[in-house]
Design an enzyme around this catalytic site. Sequence first.
Site, mmCIF file in Angstrom:
data_model
loop_
_atom_site.group_PDB
_atom_site.id
_atom_site.type_symbol
_atom_site.label_atom_id
_atom_site.label_comp_id
_atom_site.label_asym_id
_atom_site.label_seq_id
_atom_site.Cartn_x
_atom_site.Cartn_y
_atom_site.Cartn_z
ATOM 1 N N ALA A 11 4.915 -7.176 11.439
ATOM 2 C CA ALA A 11 5.291 -5.301 11.115
ATOM 3 C C ALA A 11 3.712 -4.332 12.187
ATOM 4 C CB ALA A 11 5.186 -4.800 10.052
ATOM 5 N N GLY A 15 -1.838 1.033 15.115
ATOM 6 C CA GLY A 15 -2.824 1.183 14.487
ATOM 7 C C GLY A 15 -3.635 -0.576 14.510
ATOM 8 N N HIS A 16 -2.455 -1.556 14.162
ATOM 9 C CA HIS A 16 -2.706 -3.114 14.649
ATOM 10 C C HIS A 16 -3.351 -3.541 15.766
ATOM 11 C CE1 HIS A 16 0.535 -3.456 11.011
ATOM 12 N NE2 HIS A 16 -0.470 -4.005 10.469
ATOM 13 N N VAL A 154 -5.603 5.418 12.857
ATOM 14 C CA VAL A 154 -5.075 5.743 14.094
ATOM 15 C C VAL A 154 -3.730 6.590 13.644
ATOM 16 C CG1 VAL A 154 -3.650 4.526 15.966
ATOM 17 C CG2 VAL A 154 -5.239 3.849 15.292
ATOM 18 N N ARG A 165 5.096 0.920 6.875
ATOM 19 C CA ARG A 165 5.808 1.047 5.641
ATOM 20 C C ARG A 165 6.606 2.275 6.086
ATOM 21 N NH1 ARG A 165 2.150 -1.907 2.104
ATOM 22 N NH2 ARG A 165 3.865 -3.489 0.643
#
Length: 256
Positions: A11, A15-16, A154, A165
Amino acid sequence: MTKALVPTMGALHGGHLALIDRARELADEVVVSIFVNPTQFGAGDDFDRYPRTLDADRELIADRAEIFVPSIDEVYTPGQPPDAIDAGARGDMWEGASRSGHFDAVLTVVNRLFDMTQPGIAVFGEKDWQQLALVRSMAAERHPNIRVVGVPTVRDNDGLAMSSRNRYLSAAERETAALIPVALNDIVAEAGSAESVARARQKLEQSGIDVDYLAVIDPVSLNEVGPNAPARVVIAARVGATRLIDNMRVRDLPKR
Ligand code: PAF
């Protein structure tokens, strides 16, 4: 040739991507693992509805990193007990207090992912501060050749920390959730004083946010700290049915 691992549960979001970008700065080869680890979800947690968006994840990172999607049987060999790791007393604090065994399970799967992928660097988000602190200790003990790198959180335009989430939030809940970073910023502006923490907690609760914990803690020991020590302010709070966590730096860490 340096390999960096970015462990995720998929997901994927901005940020990733920041983790992957940092990994690409530090290593020649970047592997993003995607594994929704069942053992780190408690009975009332959201394992069943945790977003699984593998096709979109693949597309998002196609030209940035390799993807590693191990099956459950590859991670946990059937019939063979996993090399279980005890997160120790720090694993029972904060997140661990309401999610018993969560960090044992996180460290166990991260250790396994390290063994499977053999990276020289592993990149984690600072948003899960307690996780990062515990992974650092586990790696120092079991994988001294892996450098664990933390990447600053982030945030979306409304200040909310990016999280897989966040997609559970309705529009109204999202507006309410954006009060969380405001509260943390207020505490940081007041150097983490006990009064600022109490005031922020009251404001959040008056807005309908159910605060699980809100505390100013030592970044490594995770114990609550008073003024002048290095500190982070950490929070877990429920907005509607969604449990969110966040943290910010209050005072600087010693350089590491
Ligand atoms: O932070 C996460 O996404 C997970 O806890 C991790 C580190 C991938 C372990 O399952």
